[in-house]
Design an enzyme around this catalytic site. Structure first.
Site, PDB file in Angstrom:
ATOM      1  N   GLY A 113      38.043  45.348  40.551  1.00 10.02           N
ATOM      2  CA  GLY A 113      36.775  45.413  41.264  1.00 10.02           C
ATOM      3  C   GLY A 113      36.711  46.663  42.105  1.00 10.02           C
ATOM      4  O   GLY A 113      37.429  47.645  41.854  1.00 10.02           O
TER       5      GLY A 113
ATOM      6  N   GLY B 156      39.073  45.549  47.173  1.00 14.03           N
ATOM      7  CA  GLY B 156      40.519  45.547  46.935  1.00 14.03           C
ATOM      8  C   GLY B 156      41.295  45.766  48.217  1.00 14.03           C
ATOM      9  O   GLY B 156      42.294  45.086  48.493  1.00 14.03           O
TER      10      GLY B 156
ATOM     11  N   GLU C  38      43.143  46.996  40.097  1.00 14.91           N
ATOM     12  CA  GLU C  38      42.428  47.867  39.155  1.00 14.91           C
ATOM     13  C   GLU C  38      41.091  48.194  39.805  1.00 14.91           C
ATOM     14  O   GLU C  38      40.169  47.368  39.792  1.00 14.91           O
ATOM     15  CB  GLU C  38      42.209  47.134  37.823  1.00 14.91           C
ATOM     16  CG  GLU C  38      43.494  46.762  37.110  1.00 14.91           C
ATOM     17  CD  GLU C  38      44.207  47.963  36.526  1.00 14.91           C
ATOM     18  OE1 GLU C  38      43.548  48.953  36.170  1.00 14.91           O
ATOM     19  OE2 GLU C  38      45.453  47.909  36.450  1.00 14.91           O
TER      20      GLU C  38
ATOM     21  N   CYS D 162      34.395  51.535  34.888  1.00 14.08           N
ATOM     22  CA  CYS D 162      35.352  52.263  35.733  1.00 14.08           C
ATOM     23  C   CYS D 162      35.742  53.610  35.130  1.00 14.08           C
ATOM     24  O   CYS D 162      36.233  54.476  35.844  1.00 14.08           O
ATOM     25  CB  CYS D 162      36.583  51.406  35.985  1.00 14.08           C
ATOM     26  SG  CYS D 162      37.354  50.828  34.473  1.00 14.08           S
TER      27      CYS D 162
HETATM   28  P1  NAD Z   1      33.384  43.829  43.594  1.00 11.38           P
HETATM   29  O1  NAD Z   1      34.526  44.401  44.325  1.00 11.38           O
HETATM   30  O2  NAD Z   1      32.075  43.733  44.249  1.00 11.38           O
HETATM   31  O3  NAD Z   1      33.723  42.329  43.109  1.00 11.38           O
HETATM   32  C1  NAD Z   1      34.851  42.040  42.317  1.00 11.38           C
HETATM   33  C2  NAD Z   1      35.250  40.596  42.541  1.00 11.38           C
HETATM   34  O4  NAD Z   1      35.738  40.427  43.876  1.00 11.38           O
HETATM   35  C3  NAD Z   1      34.120  39.582  42.375  1.00 11.38           C
HETATM   36  O5  NAD Z   1      34.594  38.461  41.658  1.00 11.38           O
HETATM   37  C4  NAD Z   1      33.797  39.210  43.809  1.00 11.38           C
HETATM   38  O6  NAD Z   1      33.238  37.921  43.927  1.00 11.38           O
HETATM   39  C5  NAD Z   1      35.170  39.254  44.436  1.00 11.38           C
HETATM   40  N1  NAD Z   1      35.181  39.396  45.898  1.00 11.38           N
HETATM   41  C6  NAD Z   1      34.277  40.007  46.694  1.00 11.38           C
HETATM   42  N2  NAD Z   1      34.656  39.937  47.985  1.00 11.38           N
HETATM   43  C7  NAD Z   1      35.835  39.257  48.002  1.00 11.38           C
HETATM   44  C8  NAD Z   1      36.730  38.858  49.035  1.00 11.38           C
HETATM   45  N3  NAD Z   1      36.481  39.144  50.329  1.00 11.38           N
HETATM   46  N4  NAD Z   1      37.830  38.175  48.713  1.00 11.38           N
HETATM   47  C9  NAD Z   1      38.102  37.895  47.416  1.00 11.38           C
HETATM   48  N5  NAD Z   1      37.290  38.232  46.390  1.00 11.38           N
HETATM   49  C10 NAD Z   1      36.176  38.909  46.679  1.00 11.38           C
HETATM   50  O7  NAD Z   1      33.304  44.666  42.252  1.00 11.38           O
HETATM   51  P2  NAD Z   1      32.182  44.640  41.098  1.00 11.38           P
HETATM   52  O8  NAD Z   1      30.925  45.194  41.646  1.00 11.38           O
HETATM   53  O9  NAD Z   1      32.151  43.342  40.400  1.00 11.38           O
HETATM   54  O10 NAD Z   1      32.851  45.645  40.069  1.00 11.38           O
HETATM   55  C11 NAD Z   1      32.696  46.985  40.140  1.00 11.38           C
HETATM   56  C12 NAD Z   1      33.976  47.670  40.506  1.00 11.38           C
HETATM   57  O11 NAD Z   1      35.044  47.276  39.662  1.00 11.38           O
HETATM   58  C13 NAD Z   1      33.841  49.159  40.311  1.00 11.38           C
HETATM   59  O12 NAD Z   1      34.436  49.821  41.385  1.00 11.38           O
HETATM   60  C14 NAD Z   1      34.617  49.400  39.020  1.00 11.38           C
HETATM   61  O13 NAD Z   1      35.071  50.708  38.847  1.00 11.38           O
HETATM   62  C15 NAD Z   1      35.726  48.428  39.178  1.00 11.38           C
HETATM   63  N6  NAD Z   1      36.360  48.168  37.891  1.00 11.38           N
HETATM   64  C16 NAD Z   1      37.626  48.634  37.699  1.00 11.38           C
HETATM   65  C17 NAD Z   1      38.242  48.450  36.469  1.00 11.38           C
HETATM   66  C18 NAD Z   1      39.646  48.903  36.226  1.00 11.38           C
HETATM   67  O14 NAD Z   1      40.269  48.409  35.295  1.00 11.38           O
HETATM   68  N7  NAD Z   1      40.176  49.827  37.010  1.00 11.38           N
HETATM   69  C19 NAD Z   1      37.560  47.804  35.439  1.00 11.38           C
HETATM   70  C20 NAD Z   1      36.267  47.351  35.682  1.00 11.38           C
HETATM   71  C21 NAD Z   1      35.685  47.536  36.924  1.00 11.38           C
END
Ligand code: NAD
Length: 475
Positions: free
Chosen positions: A223, A228, A243, A277
């Site tokens: 995410g 993270g 990731e 990503c």
């Molecule tokens: P996000 O960080 O908004 O959410 C990801 C997950 O985290 C969701 O399930 C969300 O409900 C959960 N979350 C949110 N707040 C939380 C908390 N306080 N505690 C625990 N969980 C929580 O990300 P997004 O908008 O879904 O995804 C986009 C991001 O993901 C981009 O930055 C993208 O580059 C990255 N991404 C990385 C990869 C990789 O492999 N490196 C792959 C795909 C996406």
């Protein structure tokens, strides 16, 4: 009327919307923190059963789950193309990869091996003989994003089960249906209760409970970087796989074959409407080919058909929601106000944004330094290799990069100097094989996914050392 009070009680159900028109397509439970802790209790209770599952049984479960997804392929494709941002063609490719990821997990299960240890390397330890074997971590919390709602879940669930762990998936609230369908595949495969659970809910509530529960031994997160960082701060002492996002560069040298390169770069710039990503966010073009390559790229981007995700003719879908479209639009506006020029795109229609190419973007603009997570690419010229490398490395991310050149020495030198987890030569930054080590350096993450590699993270070595009492006179 919408209730905007953040303290107001939220409904017990989460509406799952189709991002292209915001129509409600389904509802899923908004599980509470308490319910997540109960799920962790079930997972902890099941860890012994998961650990004792023989390798052949783990392999069978993973293969049967893969077969189920294959036999229900169309259903999975339509689910992704409805709840997510992908077109029907992109969804097909994700489902094919998800099946592959599960089968790869089955294959890798038999390769979870330890090693023998040369205890006799230290004087006095001649009588010792031993080895390590890899044991499961225990309960794993898998927190996933919206952009690959099936395959990225498989990248966590497959290796977790292969490694003998129990796993709780907290999918993104915008795209929980694919993960719930995957749970059906594992139910069909006969996975025992508590070994895999998909718990829907808000990140700040159910997600936070998963992170902070001490019985969860590892958080495997994909995410955004901010989320993270918060998770590591909240979760304390446990293992983390992170990731995160990026701001990937693709470098085009003066000897590159532009006819080959430009379509590949366009593909990497519009995949999942830039919500990827590996998205080609910064396109660095050698000054001697700058104008030609820029114009070819902008022209190809202007021909991208965006709209109805379920139409076979659509190249690109919408952003995940209005807030995301607002954010990307704002980033474009800020860059334009700071002196950037828009070569194509910039238009917004609901949650859709036209593929956008910007040039002359100041190095300090948000779209230059941060992850844009939308269909926006910034093009800029560079003088020589050193400048290309310096510009590519100038951000605090480092997931992947692309280089186009016909000179292998140039490719090697630049690839060596780039600060990232992977360099694609004669491809854009947007290439991934599910079996390769995948992950970033700097702000792009910690650890590696890719089935065999994450299996290493999802297991730990345990040492068995025998102090052998040899008979007197034995040599
Ligand atoms: P996000 O960080 O908004 O959410 C990801 C997950 O985290 C969701 O399930 C969300 O409900 C959960 N979350 C949110 N707040 C939380 C908390 N306080 N505690 C625990 N969980 C929580 O990300 P997004 O908008 O879904 O995804 C986009 C991001 O993901 C981009 O930055 C993208 O580059 C990255 N991404 C990385 C990869 C990789 O492999 N490196 C792959 C795909 C996406």
């Amino acid at each position: 009327m919408a209730n905007n009070d953040p303290k107001a009680k939220k409904p017990r159900q989460i509406d799952v919307l189709d991002p292209q028109d915001d129509s409600v397509i389904d509802q899923v439970p908004r599980h509470t923190a308490q319910e997540m802790h109960e799920a962790v209790g079930r997972a902890a209770h099941a860890t012994e059963r998961a650990t004792r599952m023989p390798v052949h049984e783990r392999m069978r479960v993973l293969r049967d789950a893969a077969d189920y997804v294959e036999n229900h392929r169309q259903d999975f494709v339509e689910t992704i193309a409805r709840e997510g941002v992908k077109t029907i063609n992109e969804a097909r490719s994700e489902v094919a990869r998800a099946i592959w990821t599960l089968r790869l997990s089955a294959d890798e299960t038999r390769r979870i091996v330890g090693n023998t240890i040369a205890f006799d390397q230290r004087p006095g330890s001649e009588n010792r003989f031993g080895y390590s074997r890899r044991i499961p971590v225990g309960v794993i919390g898998a927190i996933t994003p919206f952009n690959d709602p099936l395959n990225l879940v498989c990248h966590k669930v497959g290796p977790a089960i292969a490694g003998g762990n129990t796993v709780i998936v907290k999918p993104h609230s915008a795209t929980p249906l694919s993960a719930l369908k995957l749970a059906e595949a594992f139910e069909y495969a006969g996975v025992e209760e508590g070994i895999l659970q998909v718990i829907t809910g808000d990140g700040s509530d159910a997600g936070d409970a998963l992170v902070t529960d001490e019985r969860v031994r590892m958080i495997s997160f994909t995410g955004g970087r901010k989320t993270g960082t918060k998770i590591i701060q909240r979760g304390g002492l446990k293992k983390y796989g992170m990731e995160l996002g990026s701001n990937s560069p693709t470098i085009v040298m003066d000897d590159a074959d532009l006819e080959q390169a430009i379509p590949m770069i366009v593909g990497g710039a519009i995949a999942a409407a830039g919500q990827n990503c590996l998205h080609v966010q910064r396109l660095l073009l050698h000054e001697s080919i700058y104008e030609r390559a820029r114009d070819m790229f902008a022209e190809a981007m202007s021909r991208i058909r965006y709209g109805d995700k379920r139409s076979e003719d659509t190249d690109m879908g919408p952003l995940i929601d209005r807030a995301a479209a607002d954010r990307v639009e704002q980033g474009i506006r800020e860059a334009l106000d700071a002196g950037a020029r828009c070569l194509t795109g910039g238009e917004r229609d609901g949650n859709f944004l036209a593929p956008t190419v910007l040039e002359n973007v100041p190095d300090t603009a948000e779209v230059a330094v941060e992850e844009v997570f939308g269909p926006v690419t910034c093009v800029s010229p560079f003088r020589d290799e050193d400048e290309a490398i310096a510009r590519a490395n100038a951000v605090d991310y480092g997931l992947q990069a692309g280089i186009f050149t016909s000179n292998v020495d140039t490719a090697f030198r630049i690839a060596d100097a780039l600060e990232c987890g992977g360099v694609m030569i004669n491809d854009s930054s947007d290439y991934r094989l599910d079996a390769m080590p995948f992950g970033g350096v700097k702000g792009s993450g910690i650890g590696r996914e890719g089935v065999g590699y994450v299996l290493n993270e999802m297991t730990e070595p345990k040492v068995y050392c025998f102090n052998i009492r040899f008979p007197r006179g034995w040599t």
